[in-house]
Design a protein around this motif. Structure first.
Motif, PDB file in Angstrom:
ATOM      1  N   THR A 200     -17.777  32.784  -6.389  1.00 47.22           N
ATOM      2  CA  THR A 200     -17.742  33.186  -4.983  1.00 47.22           C
ATOM      3  C   THR A 200     -16.446  33.930  -4.670  1.00 47.22           C
ATOM      4  OG1 THR A 200     -19.097  31.275  -4.370  1.00 47.22           O
ATOM      5  CG2 THR A 200     -17.903  32.369  -2.599  1.00 47.22           C
ATOM      6  N   VAL A 201     -16.580  34.964  -3.862  1.00 48.01           N
ATOM      7  CA  VAL A 201     -15.420  35.674  -3.332  1.00 48.01           C
ATOM      8  C   VAL A 201     -15.458  35.546  -1.819  1.00 48.01           C
ATOM      9  CG1 VAL A 201     -16.621  37.914  -3.292  1.00 48.01           C
ATOM     10  CG2 VAL A 201     -14.126  37.840  -3.397  1.00 48.01           C
ATOM     11  N   TYR A 202     -14.287  35.453  -1.225  1.00 46.06           N
ATOM     12  CA  TYR A 202     -14.174  35.214   0.207  1.00 46.06           C
ATOM     13  C   TYR A 202     -13.379  36.333   0.876  1.00 46.06           C
ATOM     14  CZ  TYR A 202     -15.248  30.491  -1.440  1.00 46.06           C
ATOM     15  OH  TYR A 202     -15.824  29.415  -2.050  1.00 46.06           O
ATOM     16  N   LEU A 203     -13.614  36.482   2.161  1.00 42.78           N
ATOM     17  CA  LEU A 203     -12.786  37.351   2.984  1.00 42.78           C
ATOM     18  C   LEU A 203     -12.490  36.596   4.277  1.00 42.78           C
ATOM     19  CD1 LEU A 203     -11.461  40.174   3.127  1.00 42.78           C
ATOM     20  CD2 LEU A 203     -13.430  40.904   4.505  1.00 42.78           C
ATOM     21  N   GLN A 204     -11.264  36.114   4.384  1.00 41.99           N
ATOM     22  CA  GLN A 204     -10.825  35.451   5.607  1.00 41.99           C
ATOM     23  C   GLN A 204     -10.327  36.518   6.561  1.00 41.99           C
ATOM     24  OE1 GLN A 204     -10.843  32.074   6.520  1.00 41.99           O
ATOM     25  NE2 GLN A 204     -10.228  32.886   8.514  1.00 41.99           N
ATOM     26  N   MET A 205     -10.894  36.559   7.742  1.00 43.10           N
ATOM     27  CA  MET A 205     -10.556  37.591   8.718  1.00 43.10           C
ATOM     28  C   MET A 205     -10.008  36.924   9.969  1.00 43.10           C
ATOM     29  SD  MET A 205     -13.813  40.165   8.255  1.00 43.10           S
ATOM     30  CE  MET A 205     -14.965  39.051   9.035  1.00 43.10           C
ATOM     31  N   ASN A 206      -8.759  37.191  10.257  1.00 43.82           N
ATOM     32  CA  ASN A 206      -8.092  36.638  11.436  1.00 43.82           C
ATOM     33  C   ASN A 206      -7.702  37.754  12.397  1.00 43.82           C
ATOM     34  OD1 ASN A 206      -8.190  34.055  10.220  1.00 43.82           O
ATOM     35  ND2 ASN A 206      -6.222  34.391   9.202  1.00 43.82           N
ATOM     36  N   SER A 207      -7.405  37.375  13.615  1.00 41.49           N
ATOM     37  CA  SER A 207      -6.975  38.333  14.643  1.00 41.49           C
ATOM     38  C   SER A 207      -7.924  39.530  14.694  1.00 41.49           C
ATOM     39  CB  SER A 207      -5.547  38.807  14.355  1.00 41.49           C
ATOM     40  OG  SER A 207      -4.651  37.721  14.311  1.00 41.49           O
ATOM     41  N   LEU A 208      -9.187  39.241  14.749  1.00 42.48           N
ATOM     42  CA  LEU A 208     -10.191  40.307  14.699  1.00 42.48           C
ATOM     43  C   LEU A 208     -10.100  41.217  15.910  1.00 42.48           C
ATOM     44  CD1 LEU A 208     -13.076  38.236  13.193  1.00 42.48           C
ATOM     45  CD2 LEU A 208     -12.254  40.395  12.261  1.00 42.48           C
ATOM     46  N   LYS A 209     -10.408  42.491  15.667  1.00 42.60           N
ATOM     47  CA  LYS A 209     -10.362  43.520  16.696  1.00 42.60           C
ATOM     48  C   LYS A 209     -11.746  44.161  16.825  1.00 42.60           C
ATOM     49  CE  LYS A 209      -5.643  44.719  15.311  1.00 42.60           C
ATOM     50  NZ  LYS A 209      -4.743  45.819  14.840  1.00 42.60           N
ATOM     51  N   PRO A 210     -12.058  44.733  17.961  1.00 45.54           N
ATOM     52  CA  PRO A 210     -13.356  45.406  18.103  1.00 45.54           C
ATOM     53  C   PRO A 210     -13.597  46.460  17.023  1.00 45.54           C
ATOM     54  CG  PRO A 210     -12.361  45.125  20.250  1.00 45.54           C
ATOM     55  CD  PRO A 210     -11.333  44.686  19.242  1.00 45.54           C
ATOM     56  N   GLU A 211     -12.545  47.105  16.568  1.00 44.04           N
ATOM     57  CA  GLU A 211     -12.717  48.132  15.530  1.00 44.04           C
ATOM     58  C   GLU A 211     -13.040  47.544  14.156  1.00 44.04           C
ATOM     59  OE1 GLU A 211     -10.137  47.791  17.651  1.00 44.04           O
ATOM     60  OE2 GLU A 211      -8.228  48.326  16.684  1.00 44.04           O
ATOM     61  N   ASP A 212     -13.016  46.232  14.025  1.00 39.04           N
ATOM     62  CA  ASP A 212     -13.446  45.591  12.780  1.00 39.04           C
ATOM     63  C   ASP A 212     -14.967  45.435  12.722  1.00 39.04           C
ATOM     64  OD1 ASP A 212     -10.609  43.445  13.057  1.00 39.04           O
ATOM     65  OD2 ASP A 212     -10.831  45.161  11.701  1.00 39.04           O
ATOM     66  N   THR A 213     -15.637  45.774  13.787  1.00 37.00           N
ATOM     67  CA  THR A 213     -17.095  45.652  13.839  1.00 37.00           C
ATOM     68  C   THR A 213     -17.759  46.531  12.792  1.00 37.00           C
ATOM     69  OG1 THR A 213     -17.137  45.067  16.171  1.00 37.00           O
ATOM     70  CG2 THR A 213     -19.117  46.096  15.295  1.00 37.00           C
ATOM     71  N   GLY A 214     -18.769  45.973  12.135  1.00 37.12           N
ATOM     72  CA  GLY A 214     -19.514  46.731  11.146  1.00 37.12           C
ATOM     73  C   GLY A 214     -20.294  45.802  10.247  1.00 37.12           C
ATOM     74  N   VAL A 215     -20.995  46.401   9.307  1.00 38.52           N
ATOM     75  CA  VAL A 215     -21.683  45.633   8.277  1.00 38.52           C
ATOM     76  C   VAL A 215     -20.728  45.515   7.091  1.00 38.52           C
ATOM     77  CG1 VAL A 215     -23.670  45.485   6.738  1.00 38.52           C
ATOM     78  CG2 VAL A 215     -23.937  46.461   9.042  1.00 38.52           C
ATOM     79  N   TYR A 216     -20.514  44.303   6.657  1.00 35.86           N
ATOM     80  CA  TYR A 216     -19.588  44.029   5.559  1.00 35.86           C
ATOM     81  C   TYR A 216     -20.389  43.758   4.282  1.00 35.86           C
ATOM     82  CZ  TYR A 216     -15.542  43.912   8.605  1.00 35.86           C
ATOM     83  OH  TYR A 216     -14.536  44.265   9.470  1.00 35.86           O
ATOM     84  N   TYR A 217     -19.999  44.453   3.241  1.00 33.68           N
ATOM     85  CA  TYR A 217     -20.664  44.329   1.947  1.00 33.68           C
ATOM     86  C   TYR A 217     -19.682  43.823   0.903  1.00 33.68           C
ATOM     87  CZ  TYR A 217     -24.036  47.584   4.033  1.00 33.68           C
ATOM     88  OH  TYR A 217     -24.958  48.197   4.849  1.00 33.68           O
TER      89      TYR A 217
END
Length: 127
Positions: free
Chosen positions: A78-95
């Motif tokens: 498994t690989v992870y992506l911890q995303m903090n302090s999210l911004k509206p510009e981070d919106t999208g489909v993540y692959y």
């Protein structure tokens, strides 16, 4: 053949956090460099983060440095992506994507080098 399945996406308010997971099938996961990419509507797919086989080398796009952390657990495939302090510009489909030809300690930032892809998970950050 490797199958990748992402999870953990969703709707979050600006400033919030999400953790994406990408579970891989196959016995050679530990020999693949892994990447997280995202695609916003009307935009090209872009690299967000990448990690080498052992996790010793990582890459972050300037736009996410200091906010996102990529990690992997080879025992759990498994690989992870911890995303903090999210911004509206981070919106999208993540692959998530796997590169089976990367050398130990390296990763590629070329989309064409990635052989296997997940189906994507939607991340929406509201303002």
């Amino acid at each position: 053949q490797v199958q990748l399945v992402e999870s953990g996406g969703g709707l979050v308010q600006a400033g919030g956090s999400l953790r994406l997971s990408c579970a891989a099938s196959g016995r050679t996961f530990s020999r693949y460099a892994m990447g997280w990419l995202r695609q916003a509507p009307g935009k090209e797919r872009e690299f967000v983060a990448a990690i080498s086989w052992s996790g010793g080398s990582t890459y972050y796009a300037d736009s996410v440095k200091g906010r996102f952390t990529i990690s992997r657990d080879n025992a759990k495939n498994t690989v992870y992506l911890q995303m903090n302090s999210l911004k509206p510009e981070d919106t999208g489909v993540y692959y998530c994507a796997a590169d089976r030809t990367a050398y130990s300690g390296s990763y590629s930032l070329r989309v064409v080098d990635y052989d296997y892809w997940g189906q994507g998970t939607q991340v929406t950050v509201s303002s």
